[in-house]
Design an enzyme around this catalytic site. Structure first.
Site, PDB file in Angstrom:
ATOM      1  N   ASP A 146       0.807  -1.207   0.000  1.00  0.00           N
ATOM      2  CA  ASP A 146       0.000   0.000   0.000  1.00  0.00           C
ATOM      3  C   ASP A 146       0.854   1.277   0.000  1.00  0.00           C
ATOM      4  O   ASP A 146       0.699   2.140   0.853  1.00  0.00           O
ATOM      5  CB  ASP A 146      -0.919  -0.050   1.243  1.00  0.00           C
ATOM      6  CG  ASP A 146      -1.950   1.062   1.244  1.00  0.00           C
ATOM      7  OD1 ASP A 146      -2.368   1.475   0.157  1.00  0.00           O
ATOM      8  OD2 ASP A 146      -2.318   1.518   2.352  1.00  0.00           O
ATOM      9  N   TRP A 198      -0.777   4.834  12.623  1.00  0.00           N
ATOM     10  CA  TRP A 198      -0.588   4.772  11.175  1.00  0.00           C
ATOM     11  C   TRP A 198      -1.382   5.892  10.559  1.00  0.00           C
ATOM     12  O   TRP A 198      -2.573   5.926  10.722  1.00  0.00           O
ATOM     13  CB  TRP A 198      -1.056   3.424  10.621  1.00  0.00           C
ATOM     14  CG  TRP A 198      -0.677   3.242   9.182  1.00  0.00           C
ATOM     15  CD1 TRP A 198      -1.500   3.328   8.095  1.00  0.00           C
ATOM     16  CD2 TRP A 198       0.626   2.924   8.669  1.00  0.00           C
ATOM     17  NE1 TRP A 198      -0.806   3.096   6.940  1.00  0.00           N
ATOM     18  CE2 TRP A 198       0.505   2.848   7.271  1.00  0.00           C
ATOM     19  CE3 TRP A 198       1.881   2.721   9.253  1.00  0.00           C
ATOM     20  CZ2 TRP A 198       1.605   2.572   6.446  1.00  0.00           C
ATOM     21  CZ3 TRP A 198       2.955   2.445   8.431  1.00  0.00           C
ATOM     22  CH2 TRP A 198       2.802   2.376   7.043  1.00  0.00           C
ATOM     23  N   LYS A 207      -4.328   8.211   5.988  1.00  0.00           N
ATOM     24  CA  LYS A 207      -4.327   7.957   7.434  1.00  0.00           C
ATOM     25  C   LYS A 207      -3.301   8.808   8.177  1.00  0.00           C
ATOM     26  O   LYS A 207      -3.127   8.645   9.388  1.00  0.00           O
ATOM     27  CB  LYS A 207      -4.105   6.468   7.718  1.00  0.00           C
ATOM     28  CG  LYS A 207      -5.257   5.596   7.213  1.00  0.00           C
ATOM     29  CD  LYS A 207      -5.218   4.193   7.770  1.00  0.00           C
ATOM     30  CE  LYS A 207      -6.299   3.336   7.138  1.00  0.00           C
ATOM     31  NZ  LYS A 207      -6.059   3.012   5.720  1.00  0.00           N
ATOM     32  N   TYR A 239     -11.693  -1.002   8.711  1.00  0.00           N
ATOM     33  CA  TYR A 239     -11.950  -1.991   7.653  1.00  0.00           C
ATOM     34  C   TYR A 239     -13.040  -2.973   8.074  1.00  0.00           C
ATOM     35  O   TYR A 239     -13.671  -3.608   7.236  1.00  0.00           O
ATOM     36  CB  TYR A 239     -10.668  -2.755   7.296  1.00  0.00           C
ATOM     37  CG  TYR A 239      -9.627  -1.894   6.605  1.00  0.00           C
ATOM     38  CD1 TYR A 239      -9.925  -1.201   5.439  1.00  0.00           C
ATOM     39  CD2 TYR A 239      -8.341  -1.771   7.129  1.00  0.00           C
ATOM     40  CE1 TYR A 239      -8.972  -0.399   4.814  1.00  0.00           C
ATOM     41  CE2 TYR A 239      -7.385  -0.980   6.513  1.00  0.00           C
ATOM     42  CZ  TYR A 239      -7.705  -0.294   5.348  1.00  0.00           C
ATOM     43  OH  TYR A 239      -6.769   0.500   4.723  1.00  0.00           O
ATOM     44  N   GLU A 268       0.273  -0.417  14.084  1.00  0.00           N
ATOM     45  CA  GLU A 268      -0.517   0.414  13.173  1.00  0.00           C
ATOM     46  C   GLU A 268      -1.951   0.452  13.650  1.00  0.00           C
ATOM     47  O   GLU A 268      -2.520  -0.592  13.987  1.00  0.00           O
ATOM     48  CB  GLU A 268      -0.533  -0.181  11.751  1.00  0.00           C
ATOM     49  CG  GLU A 268       0.729   0.009  10.964  1.00  0.00           C
ATOM     50  CD  GLU A 268       0.602  -0.552   9.538  1.00  0.00           C
ATOM     51  OE1 GLU A 268      -0.518  -0.650   9.012  1.00  0.00           O
ATOM     52  OE2 GLU A 268       1.645  -0.899   8.973  1.00  0.00           O
ATOM     53  N   ASN A 315      -0.949  -4.907  13.582  1.00  0.00           N
ATOM     54  CA  ASN A 315      -1.576  -3.790  12.879  1.00  0.00           C
ATOM     55  C   ASN A 315      -3.077  -4.018  12.936  1.00  0.00           C
ATOM     56  O   ASN A 315      -3.557  -5.060  12.489  1.00  0.00           O
ATOM     57  CB  ASN A 315      -1.143  -3.770  11.411  1.00  0.00           C
ATOM     58  CG  ASN A 315       0.321  -3.428  11.248  1.00  0.00           C
ATOM     59  OD1 ASN A 315       0.973  -2.971  12.188  1.00  0.00           O
ATOM     60  ND2 ASN A 315       0.861  -3.637  10.052  1.00  0.00           N
ATOM     61  N   ASN A 361       6.661  -6.972   7.523  1.00  0.00           N
ATOM     62  CA  ASN A 361       5.360  -6.396   7.842  1.00  0.00           C
ATOM     63  C   ASN A 361       4.271  -7.296   7.280  1.00  0.00           C
ATOM     64  O   ASN A 361       4.223  -7.554   6.080  1.00  0.00           O
ATOM     65  CB  ASN A 361       5.237  -5.005   7.212  1.00  0.00           C
ATOM     66  CG  ASN A 361       3.879  -4.379   7.495  1.00  0.00           C
ATOM     67  OD1 ASN A 361       3.589  -4.007   8.631  1.00  0.00           O
ATOM     68  ND2 ASN A 361       3.034  -4.276   6.476  1.00  0.00           N
ATOM     69  N   GLU A 362       3.422  -7.796   8.166  1.00  0.00           N
ATOM     70  CA  GLU A 362       2.247  -8.577   7.791  1.00  0.00           C
ATOM     71  C   GLU A 362       2.548  -9.770   6.883  1.00  0.00           C
ATOM     72  O   GLU A 362       1.893  -9.946   5.842  1.00  0.00           O
ATOM     73  CB  GLU A 362       1.193  -7.664   7.155  1.00  0.00           C
ATOM     74  CG  GLU A 362       0.811  -6.507   8.059  1.00  0.00           C
ATOM     75  CD  GLU A 362      -0.406  -5.730   7.573  1.00  0.00           C
ATOM     76  OE1 GLU A 362      -0.685  -5.767   6.369  1.00  0.00           O
ATOM     77  OE2 GLU A 362      -1.072  -5.103   8.419  1.00  0.00           O
ATOM     78  N   TYR A 418      -7.180  -2.495  12.491  1.00  0.00           N
ATOM     79  CA  TYR A 418      -8.088  -1.477  11.952  1.00  0.00           C
ATOM     80  C   TYR A 418      -9.539  -1.853  12.240  1.00  0.00           C
ATOM     81  O   TYR A 418     -10.414  -1.602  11.433  1.00  0.00           O
ATOM     82  CB  TYR A 418      -7.849  -1.329  10.439  1.00  0.00           C
ATOM     83  CG  TYR A 418      -6.466  -0.775  10.134  1.00  0.00           C
ATOM     84  CD1 TYR A 418      -6.226   0.589  10.120  1.00  0.00           C
ATOM     85  CD2 TYR A 418      -5.385  -1.640   9.885  1.00  0.00           C
ATOM     86  CE1 TYR A 418      -4.958   1.101   9.868  1.00  0.00           C
ATOM     87  CE2 TYR A 418      -4.118  -1.140   9.635  1.00  0.00           C
ATOM     88  CZ  TYR A 418      -3.908   0.234   9.626  1.00  0.00           C
ATOM     89  OH  TYR A 418      -2.659   0.737   9.378  1.00  0.00           O
TER      90      TYR A 418
HETATM   91  C1  GCB Z   1      -1.579  -2.134   6.820  1.00  0.00           C
HETATM   92  C2  GCB Z   1      -0.269  -2.045   6.114  1.00  0.00           C
HETATM   93  C3  GCB Z   1       0.019  -0.648   5.599  1.00  0.00           C
HETATM   94  C4  GCB Z   1      -1.228  -0.016   5.013  1.00  0.00           C
HETATM   95  C5  GCB Z   1      -2.278   0.042   6.096  1.00  0.00           C
HETATM   96  C6  GCB Z   1      -3.594   0.650   5.610  1.00  0.00           C
HETATM   97  O1  GCB Z   1      -1.823  -3.021   7.588  1.00  0.00           O
HETATM   98  O2  GCB Z   1       0.793  -2.495   6.903  1.00  0.00           O
HETATM   99  O3  GCB Z   1       1.042  -0.727   4.642  1.00  0.00           O
HETATM  100  O4  GCB Z   1      -0.972   1.242   4.485  1.00  0.00           O
HETATM  101  O5  GCB Z   1      -2.554  -1.243   6.565  1.00  0.00           O
HETATM  102  O6  GCB Z   1      -3.766   1.851   5.700  1.00  0.00           O
HETATM  103  O7  GCB Z   1      -4.439  -0.100   5.117  1.00  0.00           O
END
Ligand code: GCB
Length: 618
Positions: free
Chosen positions: A188, A575, A595, A498, A530, A492, A428-429, A494
């Site tokens: 991303d 993040w 973000k 999401y 994040e 991370n 990462n992930e 959200y």
């Molecule tokens: C994540 C990723 C990051 C993305 C972020 C997002 O988990 O590590 O690279 O930019 O989510 O904003 O979706």
């Protein structure tokens, strides 16, 4: 007969190709080039010639002898950001510059160091092949003494491409994900390409110090440093000098088989920490101190990093990581280096009260680490291992593993002496599914294989460095068991963005329960690396609503409140520090991830003021 001839020709041809273009040796980037009495640096930053080669005919047409019909590009710089007509272009391009090399460099070792060529680069000097390197955001160097011309200008030509492929890291063009993007990066952030960082020439004496590794420790009030010196050429002794606090400590080192270790004791040591980022000057001279063959100096700090069941400990005391995941990204610059931007970002991080950041999702320009050492920021240093998966086509997996091993070594060699780097983030992930967004799980057997492959990367970094914590960042709904490998559980998350969109309360609840579950299972300190919400600056609502500044602020507040209620949470990284460019996709308005708590041009959103009030109490 004809076929035999063709076969022999091909074999011969391939052979010539393979031997003419050396691959770089990671050890050659261990020490950043410096200027002193015996070493020299010539920075080639400036305006270079540039030419697109979409048909890849440049080698056949000998572009390496000099470019014609070309345009001008800034190095460092990302070509996608400088040329609008090349924004999404990721295929072959050529760069050229010319330079004299001072005659005082004669009879020295002479190297070229490219600090970042994203993604692969081939170098010619004066029409002669020099070397080939694959991989982004890490430097590489080649010995070029035998192709240099004296008393006339030298032509340096570099061919670069940044094609996206499942065999590369970061990954691209991976089939099977649910979210399409253009360009088809499986990560991303925008695939900014080219010579994003400086290119320098440097000279080293005939016999030189190739690497210095400082392993800091202390007992009581005495600092204990192991300083490992590695050399090239004939040397039998060296001297290590540590200066600081108005004192100088000198320790002689015996060099055997190009290696020696100094055990340095520093009485009344002043430890490095964010509140007092004290740096000692370490200097190594090779041979007689009065007439050294080579000298190398660097600044370093004395500190230890460890954990207990609930916290990260710096010098034995709990430390809470407040800060951000960042990106190297700015209008016009793309992903290229700018010291002004580095200073600006540090100033803004300090303004919020942050004490740390993660180099998401690749090693950053070295000035970030130098400044962090001086300013007392703690860094989680991350490899370019984003979008990593450990299943699917086995040749592709093998290629990804090969480049990951190279990245780990290159990142470690470049950044290992920075006290600011307290943790290495392997990836990462990483995932055992084929692609981000693909929800169907792979078979049990595939999962076990994926875990075994991932573990190899952990084993590698642990064998290189026993002075730092090792972790990776776990993705939502990703493999939980992999956390058994890490020192700190980093996730991370959200929830409330999401998932359960529009409901911060539900999101915070899910986070709270998940953190409890993770801690119960692993009994290790946890951090959220994040969390955040896309926010269009200047978009507001009385009752928080997605994409408004109020929603971002409330989202961040809710997550910080959850963290505050748990004594095993050891850090929270928002993040992102600033909005950044991405490929175009349905979920990225205008090709941006919004973000950031600062806009892409570094104006604070409401959330930045909120963080300052919490982290700084202002
Ligand atoms: C994540 C990723 C990051 C993305 C972020 C997002 O988990 O590590 O690279 O930019 O989510 O904003 O979706």
């Amino acid at each position: 007969m004809k076929f035999t001839f063709l076969f022999v020709f091909l074999l011969f041809g391939i052979n010539i190709y393979a031997t003419d273009f050396k691959t770089s040796k990671p050890k050659d980037i261990a020490l950043a080039p410096i200027q002193n009495n015996v070493r020299n640096v010539l920075d080639l930053s400036g305006m270079w010639k540039f030419k697109k080669d979409s048909a890849n005919i440049g080698e056949q047409q000998a572009y390496y002898n000099g470019l014609t019909n070309c345009r001008t590009i800034s190095v460092p710089g990302s070509w996608n950001a400088q040329f609008d007509d090349m924004r999404d272009y990721l295929d072959w391009v050529w760069y050229e510059t010319d330079t004299y090399i001072p005659s005082s460099w004669k009879d020295q070792n002479i190297f070229i160091r490219v600090n970042d060529a994203t993604y692969s680069a081939k170098i010619w000097i004066n029409g002669k092949p020099v070397g080939y390197h694959e991989g982004c955001h890490v430097p590489f160097a080649f010995d070029i003494a035998n192709v240099i011309k004296w008393d006339q200008s030298n032509k340096i030509v570099i061919k670069v491409e940044n094609q996206l492929s499942p065999s590369r890291v970061p990954t691209g063009n991976v089939k099977g994900g649910s979210l399409a993007s253009n360009p088809a990066a499986n990560y991303d952030f925008f695939p900014y390409s080219g010579l994003n960082r400086s290119v320098v020439l440097y000279s080293l004496p005939k016999t030189y110090i190739q690497d210095i590794t400082v392993k800091p420790n202390y007992e009581g009030t005495t600092g204990l440093l192991d300083v490992i010196v590695e050399t090239k050429g004939k040397a039998t002794k060296a001297t290590v000098t540590i200066s600081g606090q108005g004192k100088e400590i000198t320790v002689p080192v015996k060099i055997q088989n190009n290696k020696g270790i100094a055990k340095v004791k520093i009485p009344n040591v002043r430890l490095w920490c964010p509140e007092d980022p004290y740096l000692y000057m370490l200097s190594v001279s090779l041979g007689e101190k009065s007439n050294p063959k080579d000298i190398y100096s660097l600044k370093t700090g004395v500190r230890t990093v460890s954990t207990n069941a609930k916290q990260i400990l710096l010098n034995g005391k709990p430390v809470y990581l407040k800060g951000f995941g960042r990106h190297e990204d700015f209008p016009v610059l793309g992903r290229s280096s700018s010291n002004s931007l580095i200073v600006k970002d540090f100033e803004l991080m300090k303004w919020t009260g942050a004490n740390s950041f993660r180099t998401a999702h690749y090693p950053y320009d070295e000035e970030n680490y130098n400044l962090a050492d001086r300013e007392g920021f703690m860094i989680i240093g991350e490899t370019p291992g984003v979008g990593l998966y450990f299943s699917g086509d086995s040749a592709e997996l093998k290629a990804r593993q090969t480049i990951m091993k190279q990245y780990i070594e290159e990142m470690y060699l470049r950044d290992k002496n920075h006290p600011s780097v307290i943790m290495w983030c392997v990836a990462n992930e990483p995932n055992d599914k084929v692609a981000l967004g693909q929800m169907s799980a792979s078979s049990k057997e595939d999962k076990a294989k994926a875990e075994a492959e991932f573990e190899k990367l952990f084993t590698q970094i642990r064998s290189l460095d026993d002075t730092r914590l090792i972790m990776y960042v776990g993705v939502m709904m990703g493999p939980i068991n992999w956390f058994k490998l890490t020192d700190v559980i980093a996730i991370n998350r959200y929830w409330g963005w999401y998932t359960s969109p529009g409901s911060i309360e539900q999101g915070a609840n899910t986070l709270s329960k998940e953190l409890d579950r993770l801690y119960r299972k692993f009994k290790k300190p946890c951090m959220v690396t994040e969390f955040g919400a896309d926010t269009y600056a200047g978009f507001n609502a009385v009752t928080p609503e997605m994409f408004t500044e109020e929603y971002q602020k409330e989202f961040i507040k809710a997550y910080l409140d959850v963290a505050d209620s748990k004594d095993f949470v050891t850090g929270m990284h928002v993040w992102n520090f600033a909005d950044f460019k991405t490929s175009q996709s349905m979920i990225r308005f205008g090709g941006y991830n919004l973000k950031g708590v600062f806009t892409r041009d570094r104006r604070p959103k409401m959330a930045a003021h909120y963080l300052r009030s919490v982290w700084k109490g202002q």
